[in-house]
Write a protein that holds these residues in place. Structure first.
Motif, short mmCIF file in Angstrom:
data_model
loop_
_atom_site.label_atom_id
_atom_site.label_comp_id
_atom_site.label_asym_id
_atom_site.label_seq_id
_atom_site.Cartn_x
_atom_site.Cartn_y
_atom_site.Cartn_z
N ALA A 9 21.61 45.97 -32.06
CA ALA A 9 21.59 45.95 -33.52
C ALA A 9 22.78 46.75 -34.04
O ALA A 9 23.11 47.81 -33.49
CB ALA A 9 20.30 46.56 -34.03
N PRO A 10 23.44 46.28 -35.10
CA PRO A 10 24.54 47.06 -35.68
C PRO A 10 24.03 48.37 -36.26
O PRO A 10 22.89 48.44 -36.74
CB PRO A 10 25.09 46.13 -36.76
CG PRO A 10 24.00 45.16 -37.04
CD PRO A 10 23.22 45.00 -35.77
N ILE A 15 20.33 52.40 -38.16
CA ILE A 15 20.08 53.74 -38.72
C ILE A 15 19.04 53.70 -39.84
O ILE A 15 18.05 54.45 -39.80
CB ILE A 15 21.40 54.37 -39.20
CG1 ILE A 15 22.27 54.69 -37.97
CG2 ILE A 15 21.15 55.64 -40.01
CD1 ILE A 15 23.65 55.21 -38.33
N PRO A 16 19.19 52.82 -40.86
CA PRO A 16 18.12 52.78 -41.88
C PRO A 16 16.80 52.29 -41.32
O PRO A 16 15.74 52.69 -41.82
CB PRO A 16 18.68 51.82 -42.94
CG PRO A 16 19.76 51.08 -42.28
CD PRO A 16 20.32 51.96 -41.23
N PHE A 23 9.94 57.48 -41.59
CA PHE A 23 9.29 57.72 -42.88
C PHE A 23 7.82 57.28 -42.84
O PHE A 23 6.94 57.91 -43.43
CB PHE A 23 10.04 56.96 -43.97
CG PHE A 23 9.42 57.07 -45.33
CD1 PHE A 23 9.44 58.25 -46.04
CD2 PHE A 23 8.77 55.97 -45.89
CE1 PHE A 23 8.86 58.35 -47.28
CE2 PHE A 23 8.19 56.06 -47.12
CZ PHE A 23 8.23 57.25 -47.83
N LEU A 24 7.55 56.18 -42.12
CA LEU A 24 6.18 55.67 -42.04
C LEU A 24 5.34 56.42 -41.01
O LEU A 24 4.14 56.60 -41.18
CB LEU A 24 6.22 54.17 -41.70
CG LEU A 24 6.81 53.25 -42.77
CD1 LEU A 24 6.91 51.83 -42.24
CD2 LEU A 24 5.98 53.30 -44.03
#
Length: 264
Positions: A9-10, A15-16, A23-24
């Motif tokens: 994955a790029p 990263i996000p 966060f979850l």
């Protein structure tokens, strides 16, 4: 393994994605880390916890049955029958999904309260009142949970091949017989998935319940309400109650994935 699954994955997406996952997951990890594991068995067997758990399981189950009895016919109507205003009705059905639960509780009070549109008639005619009762909890839970069932069942109906029902009709089956013996078996997994989601939503309902039914131990105090009360008095008790709801939610999601959604 396909080339797509092996490709990296790029970073601009990875990263996000990792941040979103953290966060979850972090709040759930915090719940597990702060749990009072040494006193967990004693706290789980406290009368207040057991009473709230029993009431939650009972009301969520009855609310799901109510949603099945009312929601499946409603989903069939939306999926199979063309009539004026169908889009509007579909939109109205989904309103409880986005409506703040407290607003839903206020709306229920305005209709089923003792001076409400229907509640006043129920009170004067039958001497029966819904607010601040266990039945009121069931009504509040069914109100917020039914859209999950209707959407799931309607999707299953739209995905089911209508030619089987047409074939049954050509063989002389009535519409009710075709629905019972042809349509229901075809959409069984969708109904089951919708029922489980509906039950889970009812189990976690808070805002409409506390507004419409109050927070009375043994009568209307479900698990989420017990968590809210415990949070003000005993943080460890609130964590234990939250853990119970977390375990139930995880079990439900695991069951849905393995049985109806298909593990990948």
């Amino acid at each position: 393994m396909s080339r797509r699954t092996r490709s990296r994955a790029p970073l601009a997406l990875a990263i996000p994605a990792i941040a979103g996952l953290a966060f979850l997951v972090l709040p759930l990890a915090g719940l597990l880390i702060r749990a009072p594991w040494s006193t967990l068995p004693q706290r789980l067997t406290e009368p207040g916890v057991l009473a709230a758990l029993r009431l939650s399981l009972f009301t969520a189950t009855v609310a799901t049955v109510v949603c099945l009895l009312l929601g499946v016919p409603l989903a069939w109507l939306l999926a199979r029958v063309t009539f004026p205003g169908r889009k509007l009705i579909r939109a109205l059905v989904t309103v409880p999904l986005v409506l703040p639960p407290v607003v839903g509780g206020v709306a229920l009070l305005l209709v089923f309260g003792r001076r409400g549109l229907v509640g006043e008639w129920l009170d004067t005619t039958f001497g029966f009142s819904l607010p601040f009762t266990t039945t009121g909890v069931i009504v509040a839970e069914a109100f917020v949970a039914m859209p999950f069932l209707v959407i799931s069942v309607e999707g299953a109906l739209r995905g089911a091949d209508a030619r089987f029902e047409e074939a049954a009709a050509t063989l002389g089956a009535s519409r009710w017989t075709a629905f019972r013996r042809v349509t229901l078996p075809l959409i069984g997994p969708g109904v089951a998935a919708g029922a489980v989601l509906c039950w889970a939503r009812a189990l976690g309902e808070f805002g409409a319940t506390i507004t419409f039914a109050g927070n009375f131990p043994g009568r209307t105090q479900t698990m989420p309400l017990a968590v809210y009360l415990a949070l003000e008095q005993d943080l460890d008790a609130a964590i234990v109650l939250s853990l119970v709801l977390l375990v139930v939610s995880v079990l439900i999601l695991a069951g849905l994935r393995d049985r109806w959604l298909g593990a990948t």
